[in-house]
Scaffold this active site. Structure first.
Site, PDB file in Angstrom:
ATOM      1  N   CYS A  29    -118.210 -67.960 -25.013  1.00 49.79           N
ATOM      2  CA  CYS A  29    -117.077 -68.688 -24.434  1.00 49.79           C
ATOM      3  C   CYS A  29    -117.367 -69.152 -23.011  1.00 49.79           C
ATOM      4  O   CYS A  29    -118.129 -70.100 -22.836  1.00 49.79           O
ATOM      5  CB  CYS A  29    -115.799 -67.877 -24.549  1.00 49.79           C
ATOM      6  SG  CYS A  29    -114.339 -68.928 -24.655  1.00 49.79           S
ATOM      7  N   HIS A  47    -115.479 -66.291 -30.136  1.00 49.13           N
ATOM      8  CA  HIS A  47    -115.563 -64.880 -29.757  1.00 49.13           C
ATOM      9  C   HIS A  47    -116.006 -64.011 -30.920  1.00 49.13           C
ATOM     10  O   HIS A  47    -115.175 -63.459 -31.649  1.00 49.13           O
ATOM     11  CB  HIS A  47    -114.209 -64.396 -29.219  1.00 49.13           C
ATOM     12  CG  HIS A  47    -113.879 -64.969 -27.907  1.00 49.13           C
ATOM     13  ND1 HIS A  47    -114.198 -64.350 -26.722  1.00 49.13           N
ATOM     14  CD2 HIS A  47    -113.314 -66.149 -27.579  1.00 49.13           C
ATOM     15  CE1 HIS A  47    -113.815 -65.103 -25.719  1.00 49.13           C
ATOM     16  NE2 HIS A  47    -113.287 -66.208 -26.216  1.00 49.13           N
ATOM     17  N   GLU A  90    -117.304 -61.144 -30.664  1.00 55.37           N
ATOM     18  CA  GLU A  90    -117.111 -59.728 -30.318  1.00 55.37           C
ATOM     19  C   GLU A  90    -115.741 -59.204 -30.775  1.00 55.37           C
ATOM     20  O   GLU A  90    -115.529 -57.999 -30.873  1.00 55.37           O
ATOM     21  CB  GLU A  90    -117.269 -59.535 -28.807  1.00 55.37           C
ATOM     22  CG  GLU A  90    -116.053 -59.822 -27.946  1.00 55.37           C
ATOM     23  CD  GLU A  90    -115.710 -61.305 -27.795  1.00 55.37           C
ATOM     24  OE1 GLU A  90    -116.482 -62.176 -28.274  1.00 55.37           O
ATOM     25  OE2 GLU A  90    -114.666 -61.593 -27.171  1.00 55.37           O
TER      26      GLU A  90
END
Ligand SMILES: N[C@@H](CCC(=O)NCCCC(=O)O)C(=O)O
Length: 256
Positions: free
Chosen positions: A112, A221, A223
């Site tokens: 990001c 994202h 994660e």
């Protein structure tokens, strides 16, 4: 073989009466459980950092997301919306770090804001407000929603069939990703190659095919809820393997 060390550059913020350096837990967790590496959170102290010493002791860099934005002066523009958050100490730390790590072939994974920082550090530019660009959709998250909804997959990205991401995933099929960003890649830096794009054409992932080290950057994202996402686990696993390879090669080059 010891565990590779991965730098996680911190953000800065003012909480109550005090300023902080901080890194979000989900990024630290992704380095540990996704990449199998040891995270080293690096305070945003800019030019105080002896990059030569630091980069001689680490094996990877994870550039995290953040609500802040790369200051537009780093890509030759004026800031168009002063209300958009900035983190000048983070800029002063990550941009030189990225260039130095790139030169040394140290593996990097950008997420990001980190995706945007790598592009700017290597000579690219950003759209300061993607949703105001003709033909582009709005890639921002809906404010006020619970995080589970904000980080839910909202659009698909198409992969470059012969790119490194398709090779890592073992498929060039489109994937669905979350989207929590106002800014985005306008001009890709020299040497970077598109790995994925959104239906509106916005670059969503890139690599550096000619670089001496692993470099992959994602606008979304991975994660978030990583362990439940096979795509994310493959991407972090590939980054971790690149860090282990780099550690082995740097050990062999200086066996002291
Ligand atoms: N500010 C930039 C980058 C947006 C970004 O990184 N969002 C995620 C913030 C929270 C998190 O790290 O999960 C932009 O708006 O384009």
């Amino acid at each position: 073989m010891s565990t590779p060390i991965v730098i996680v550059p911190a953000c800065t913020a003012q909480e109550a009466k005090h300023p902080y350096h901080f890194a979000q837990m989900k990024y630290v967790d992704a380095v540990v459980r996704g990449a199998g590496c040891l995270p080293l959170v690096l305070p945003a102290i800019g030019a105080e950092i002896d990059l030569e010493t630091l980069l001689g002791t680490v094996h990877g860099v994870l550039l995290t997301g953040s609500p802040s934005n790369v200051h537009a002066s780093h890509y030759g523009e004026q800031v168009r919306d002063a209300a958009q958050p900035q983190d000048l100490p983070r800029d002063a730390t990550t941009l030189p770090l990225i260039r130095a790590a790139y030169q040394r072939g140290i593996p990097m994974l950008g997420i990001c804001l980190g995706f945007q920082e790598v592009n700017v550090a290597l000579g690219g530019t950003l759209h300061q407000a993607v949703h105001e660009v003709d033909g582009m959709t709005d890639h921002r998250e809906t404010k006020g929603l619970p995080a589970e909804q904000q980080y839910a997959p909202v659009h698909q990205v198409s992969l470059a069939p012969s790119g490194c991401m398709a090779a890592i995933l073992g498929s060039a099929d489109p994937i669905r990703v979350n989207s929590l960003h106002t800014q985005g890649v306008a001009r890709l830096a020299p040497g970077l190659a598109v790995e994925a794009h959104a239906d509106d054409g916005l670059v969503e992932a890139y690599s550096a095919p000619g670089a001496s080290g692993f470099l992959l950057a994602l606008q979304w994202h991975p994660e978030w809820r990583m362990a439940a996402n096979p795509v994310s686990m493959k991407l972090f696993g590939a980054f971790g393997n690149a860090c282990r390879d780099y550690q082995r090669r740097s050990r062999a080059a200086s066996p002291v």
